[in-house]
Design an enzyme around this catalytic site. Structure first.
Site, PDB file in Angstrom:
ATOM      1  N   SER B 331     -19.429  14.500  43.024  1.00  0.00           N
ATOM      2  CA  SER B 331     -19.829  13.169  43.508  1.00  0.00           C
ATOM      3  C   SER B 331     -20.708  13.218  44.740  1.00  0.00           C
ATOM      4  O   SER B 331     -21.306  12.207  45.109  1.00  0.00           O
ATOM      5  CB  SER B 331     -18.582  12.342  43.804  1.00  0.00           C
ATOM      6  OG  SER B 331     -17.837  12.161  42.632  1.00  0.00           O
ATOM      7  N   ASP B 355     -17.800  -2.542  35.718  1.00  0.00           N
ATOM      8  CA  ASP B 355     -17.256  -1.215  35.351  1.00  0.00           C
ATOM      9  C   ASP B 355     -15.940  -1.395  34.615  1.00  0.00           C
ATOM     10  O   ASP B 355     -14.934  -1.784  35.215  1.00  0.00           O
ATOM     11  CB  ASP B 355     -17.046  -0.384  36.621  1.00  0.00           C
ATOM     12  CG  ASP B 355     -16.284   0.892  36.331  1.00  0.00           C
ATOM     13  OD1 ASP B 355     -16.258   1.338  35.158  1.00  0.00           O
ATOM     14  OD2 ASP B 355     -15.726   1.467  37.297  1.00  0.00           O
ATOM     15  N   ASP B 368     -14.048   7.016  33.755  1.00  0.00           N
ATOM     16  CA  ASP B 368     -14.081   6.882  35.205  1.00  0.00           C
ATOM     17  C   ASP B 368     -12.770   7.417  35.778  1.00  0.00           C
ATOM     18  O   ASP B 368     -11.803   7.590  35.050  1.00  0.00           O
ATOM     19  CB  ASP B 368     -14.272   5.410  35.581  1.00  0.00           C
ATOM     20  CG  ASP B 368     -14.875   5.269  36.957  1.00  0.00           C
ATOM     21  OD1 ASP B 368     -14.600   6.139  37.813  1.00  0.00           O
ATOM     22  OD2 ASP B 368     -15.645   4.312  37.176  1.00  0.00           O
ATOM     23  N   HIS B 374     -13.739  -0.268  38.352  1.00  0.00           N
ATOM     24  CA  HIS B 374     -13.859  -0.791  39.715  1.00  0.00           C
ATOM     25  C   HIS B 374     -14.346  -2.228  39.755  1.00  0.00           C
ATOM     26  O   HIS B 374     -14.708  -2.731  40.800  1.00  0.00           O
ATOM     27  CB  HIS B 374     -14.843   0.083  40.515  1.00  0.00           C
ATOM     28  CG  HIS B 374     -14.337   1.469  40.759  1.00  0.00           C
ATOM     29  ND1 HIS B 374     -13.423   1.763  41.730  1.00  0.00           N
ATOM     30  CD2 HIS B 374     -14.598   2.642  40.129  1.00  0.00           C
ATOM     31  CE1 HIS B 374     -13.161   3.063  41.715  1.00  0.00           C
ATOM     32  NE2 HIS B 374     -13.865   3.630  40.731  1.00  0.00           N
ATOM     33  N   CYS B 387     -17.928   5.406  42.213  1.00  0.00           N
ATOM     34  CA  CYS B 387     -17.771   4.884  40.851  1.00  0.00           C
ATOM     35  C   CYS B 387     -18.582   5.734  39.868  1.00  0.00           C
ATOM     36  O   CYS B 387     -19.804   5.814  39.965  1.00  0.00           O
ATOM     37  CB  CYS B 387     -18.234   3.432  40.810  1.00  0.00           C
ATOM     38  SG  CYS B 387     -18.371   2.783  39.144  1.00  0.00           S
TER      39      CYS B 387
END
Lengths: 365, 653
Positions: B331, B355, B368, B374, B387
């Site tokens: 990430s 999402d 996810d 989210h 996310c």
């Protein structure tokens, strides 16, 4: 008054020219030994002692008449032969060769004596038969040379044997050995070289090979020749200067007070010095041959001629060897190298020259 | 016989004798003429040759090795220096008897350990036997005296005074400072090819690793020579001339060794790497790779046992993970993706997606972290809450060509050109890369599905921590990109004159300041309210960051041993960060291998680094405990493949 008489008595038998040239060579010797020994006064005084001894011997011999020398010739020759046989039987072995004889009082090298005895004996022999020389006399003479020569060769000492042979041959030459015979001797010698090669000792062959190609073993057998050649070559025209030879002072030249002293001289005095030295040798040789020419007897003539040419041979062989033209044989540079014995025998020879010269003067008077 | 005949004969004889005297004189003159010719040949014609021979007989050139430049950190703390000490050296070819007998006899005088013997045997194999090799280094004065008294018993063994390299920091910064080692046959061949062999006469050592290797020419200096007159026996008589050696230049690093050590201690036993860069210069403030090693082991020639231990260890302490370890950035890649979206016009900051907790393309589903999603996610939120769905979609919208076209100039997937040897390039996934990387035709084609996980820093992404740190520094430096470097100045060791190494910016990347501001702000929010907020709670400065987690498995490990331990397969914790937010003085990227979630394991280390670097705060309470090298980490039972073979596993359900 008595000093003048004494002076006269001392100088009377001496040939001033020969003495002058000899003294000049001895000076060269002292200078070079001083440098070669890294300025050792001990070496110089030791050399001076042997010079003194040799000069005294020369003076004593010079006082003899040639007739007395003639009388002595066969005795010395016979004595020399006996000693040579003695060496063969009881000699001491040093460095793999039987050359020395211990007489109890002194160790002597009879082959050295033979260098003088052979020409004396031959001169005596030809004096005796001067009236009717035939080829057979030369044959006998050849035998007189051959016996000591072979004995020395067996020691083994090829160098000295050849020098003895040369001294004897010079007498034959001056006595009138025919050109034809000499020519055939030369041919025979050349033809027998391959045979000689196969009969040579390994170390002798090694020396010849080293001469032909010193770089084959630069740290071994070739080392002496390479280093002395470098010393001579690097001396250049004017030399590196007295006491300034690098090859000499950094120990690169082996045996530099004795057999290789010429490399030291040549490095420090250069080509110019070499020419001076050659001229000095030439003067001695010239004077010697002049004495031979003037000699009143066959004995004197032959002996003087042979001794002078022997002297030339020593000088030639030594300088040729040190400069890398001839194989390494143990021949010192006459009058210059350190060795006392060699000096003594040379000056005894010169004493004989003076004796021969003096005899002529006496006869004139 | 009448008197007359005799007289006549006399005359005839006399004539013949004089003729022969003439012949003799001629022979003498010819003989001396030949000698004279020889002398002229030697002394005039060949004079130059013999002069040279005599000079080379007499003069030997003795090399005087220069003293090696020292290495200091940015504040002058010494990292590598020289000290003079005595060594006991053996020249095998000069020994009269057996080598082992000599060593045994020496051991009676001076303690020679089994390690010394092993080391010596290894040296022996690598050297010629006329070389003088150290059997024991750093003798005490007492040992020197004890040997000196007995020296006559040991021909071929001598005591030599020599300069030794020493690394006072030991393990610390060992990967970047590197070490020197004895010059071996391969080095010699290389030096000969480079025509630098002459510079190394009299030098036994050269840089083999790290900066010692890459700055070898600067550090080494120039060898001096002494012309010494020697005699035939090789003894030196006197010195003729001397050209003194020129000492090597010193290296002044951009590294702050205190920061470096603080980070190293914070890592403790954990494996990983950290690179901290000063964004405004590209100077590396700290480069940590754990575990480390003691470079001092290599200086005198490492003994084979220690070498095997280091080289074969599963933890690969000799690898510099910061530039040689290849990892998926996870990430931490998201801020760069977000910037790419802004720059390429694929997203505006406020564009939001809904999402649902997954992304579907064809019949594949990408999950996810948060199962139920989210909710509405815009760009800032996508970074703060990390996310995944936002980036699955973004990557899909951008396509691989646009992504790799943007990431390439940022430095991903190519060597940064840092002044260290052995840097790896990594993999920037692209259509072209895939075509080249795979053999089989059907594997060479880039699939739309390949792109999806790229946006989350997974998939084929494979970068060095240094690249990640450089990209972070470039980002927060408004797109001005510097080549990262460890050496700030090269200092002349005599005049102390300093020459800067990296004066001008390498590249200006054309990013809009407003776009950069969005990303930076989002990252600030991460440290304030996002995944790393806890680690940066109550910090006296504003900082930005992004955590990351790279899911890992070892291809080989999986193949050979299905029951690999959990620890090896545990995720890598990653973190990128910068501070202070308005004008960043430090930017970093880091990884803690197999540690799990980034916020928990990586971010606190970054916090400590920032606290020290910006505020001068040292973590007093913790300092002593992790400072000590902990007991060797438990040897993992299954063979672990080298770290560069770690690959990320795409988020595929």
């Amino acid at each position: 008054m008595w000093t003048k008489r004494l002076f006269k008595r001392i100088t009377e038998p001496v040939d001033p020219w020969l003495l002058l040239f000899v003294l000049m060579l001895v000076s060269v010797s002292l200078l070079t030994i001083y440098s070669a020994s890294n300025e050792s006064m001990a070496k110089i005084s030791s050399k001076l002692v042997s010079v003194g001894v040799a000069f005294s011997a020369m003076w004593l011999i010079a006082n003899l008449r040639p007739q007395q020398l003639m009388w002595l010739a066969p005795i010395i020759y016979a004595l020399g032969l006996i000693l040579l046989f003695g060496v063969a039987a009881f000699g001491e072995i040093t460095n793999g060769a039987r050359r020395w004889l211990d007489l109890g009082i002194a160790r002597i090298q009879p082959s050295e004596l033979m260098k003088l005895a052979v020409p004396m004996m031959l001169a005596w022999y030809f004096e005796r038969y001067e009236a009717n020389l035939r080829l057979k006399h030369f044959g006998v003479a050849a035998l007189l040379i051959a016996v000591p020569m072979i004995l020395v060769l067996k020691q083994p000492d090829l160098g000295t044997a050849l020098l003895i042979a040369a001294a004897g041959f010079y007498v034959l030459f001056f006595a009138g050995l025919s050109w034809k015979v000499m020519l055939s001797l030369l041919v025979i010698t050349l033809a027998s070289l391959p045979v000689a090669w196969t009969h040579m000792h390994e170390y002798q062959r090694q020396r010849v090979m080293t001469l032909l190609d010193p770089m084959a073993d630069p740290l071994g057998a070739g080392y002496h020749i390479i280093q002395s050649t470098i010393a001579i070559g690097s001396g250049g025209l004017f030399g590196k200067g007295w006491l300034s030879g690098t090859q000499t002072h950094l120990d690169f030249i082996p045996e530099r007070t004795t057999d290789f002293i010429f490399a030291v001289y040549s490095e420090e005095f250069g080509l110019l010095g070499n020419i001076v030295l050659l001229i000095l040798f030439l003067c001695v040789i010239g004077r010697g041959l002049m004495i031979a020419n003037n000699a009143s007897s066959v004995f004197g003539r032959l002996l003087a001629g042979a001794l002078t040419l022997s002297f030339f041979t020593y000088a030639m062989v030594n300088m040729g060897m040190v400069s890398g033209m001839l194989p390494v044989v143990g021949v010192p540079l006459p009058l210059v190298s350190f060795g006392g014995t060699a000096m003594l025998s040379i000056l005894i020879g010169f004493g004989m020259l003076m004796s021969i010269q003096r005899d002529r003067k006496l006869m004139k008077n | 016989m009448s008197r007359r005949t005799v007289l006549r004969d006399h005359h005839g004889e006399r004539y013949s004798f004089q003729l022969r005297l003439l012949v003799a004189i001629t022979a003498v003159l010819i003989g001396f003429g030949i000698l004279l010719g020889r002398f002229v040949f030697l002394q005039v014609i060949q004079y130059d040759k013999y002069h040279t021979l005599a000079e080379s007989n007499r003069i030997s050139l003795v090399p005087i090795p220069p003293s090696r430049g020292i290495v200091t950190d940015r504040n002058g703390v010494v990292l590598a220096h020289n000290f003079s000490a005595y060594t006991l050296e053996v020249t095998p070819s000069k020994l009269p008897g057996k080598l082992n007998d000599t060593i045994d006899a020496l051991a009676g005088l001076i303690e020679i350990t089994a390690k010394d013997r092993r080391r010596f045997r290894k040296l022996l194999e690598e050297s010629k036997d006329f070389e003088s090799l150290p059997i024991k280094t750093r003798l005490s004065d007492e040992e020197v005296a004890r040997f000196a008294v007995n020296a006559f018993r040991f021909p071929g063994v001598e005591i030599k005074a020599r300069l030794f390299r020493h690394y006072p920091m030991g393990e610390s910064a060992s990967h970047l400072v590197g070490y020197i080692g004895r010059i071996n046959d391969r080095d010699l061949k290389k030096l000969e090819e480079d025509e630098r062999l002459a510079e190394y006469r009299g030098t036994d050592h050269m840089g083999k690793f790290g900066l010692e290797q890459s700055y070898e020419e600067v550090l080494h200096g120039k060898t001096g020579y002494e012309e010494v007159e020697t005699d035939a026996g090789g003894r030196a008589i006197r010195s003729l001339r001397r050209s003194p050696p020129v000492a090597g230049s010193n290296l002044v690093l951009t590294v702050d060794i205190k920061l470096q050590q603080l980070v190293e201690q914070a890592f403790g036993d954990r494996k990983g790497a950290l690179v901290a860069i000063e964004p405004s210069t590209g100077g590396v403030l700290a480069m940590v790779s754990r575990p480390g090693f003691d470079p001092n082991l290599f200086v005198d020639g490492i003994d084979p046992v220690s070498w095997r231990e280091l080289n074969d260890a599963a933890t690969r302490p000799l690898n510099n993970r910061a530039i040689q370890g290849l990892y998926p950035p996870g990430s931490t890649f998201k801020p760069f993706m977000a910037l790419a979206a802004l720059e390429t016009g694929k997203r505006r900051p406020h564009d939001a997606i809904a999402d649902p907790g997954f992304f579907i393309l064809g019949n594949h589903r990408w999950r996810d972290d948060k199962l139920d999603g989210h909710g509405m996610v815009d760009m800032v939120k996508s970074i703060v809450v990390s996310c995944n769905t936002y980036y699955y979609k973004l990557a899909n919208d951008m396509g691989i060509d646009l992504i790799s076209g943007f990431m390439g100039p940022l430095g991903f997937g190519s060597k940064t050109g840092i002044d260290l040897p052995g840097e790896k390039a990594g993999i920037l996934p692209s259509q072209e890369w895939k075509r080249k990387a795979f053999k089989r035709k059907e594997q060479q084609r880039w699939l739309a599905g390949d792109t999806i996980s790229i946006g989350n820093g997974q998939g084929y992404n494979s970068y060095t921590i240094l690249q990640l740190a450089q990209a972070t520094a470039t980002l927060v430096n408004n797109g001005v990109q510097y080549r990262p470097h460890l050496v700030g100045f090269i200092e002349d060791s005599a005049s102390r004159e300093r020459r800067p190494v990296e004066p001008q910016p390498a590249k200006q990347l054309p990013y809009k300041p407003a776009h950069i501001e969005v990303i930076k702000q989002a990252m600030v929010n991460v440290n304030l309210a996002g995944t790393s907020a806890q680690a940066f709670a109550s910090a006296q400065y504003t900082s930005g960051g992004k955590t990351g987690t790279a899911q890992v498995f070892s291809l080989k490990g999986a193949k050979y041993n299905a029951s690999t331990t959990r620890e090896e397969l545990r995720d890598h914790a990653l973190f990128v960060a910068f501070a202070p937010a308005d004008k960043p003085k430090i930017a970093l990227a880091m990884i803690v291998e197999n540690a799990g979630f980034g916020a928990q394991h990586a971010a606190p280390i970054a916090r400590k680094a920032f606290d020290y670097y910006l505020l001068g705060k040292l973590p007093a309470a913790e300092a002593p405990a992790p400072a000590q090298p902990a007991p060797p980490s438990p040897p993992p039972s299954p063979p672990q493949s080298p770290i560069e073979e770690f690959m990320s596993r795409p988020h595929v359900d």
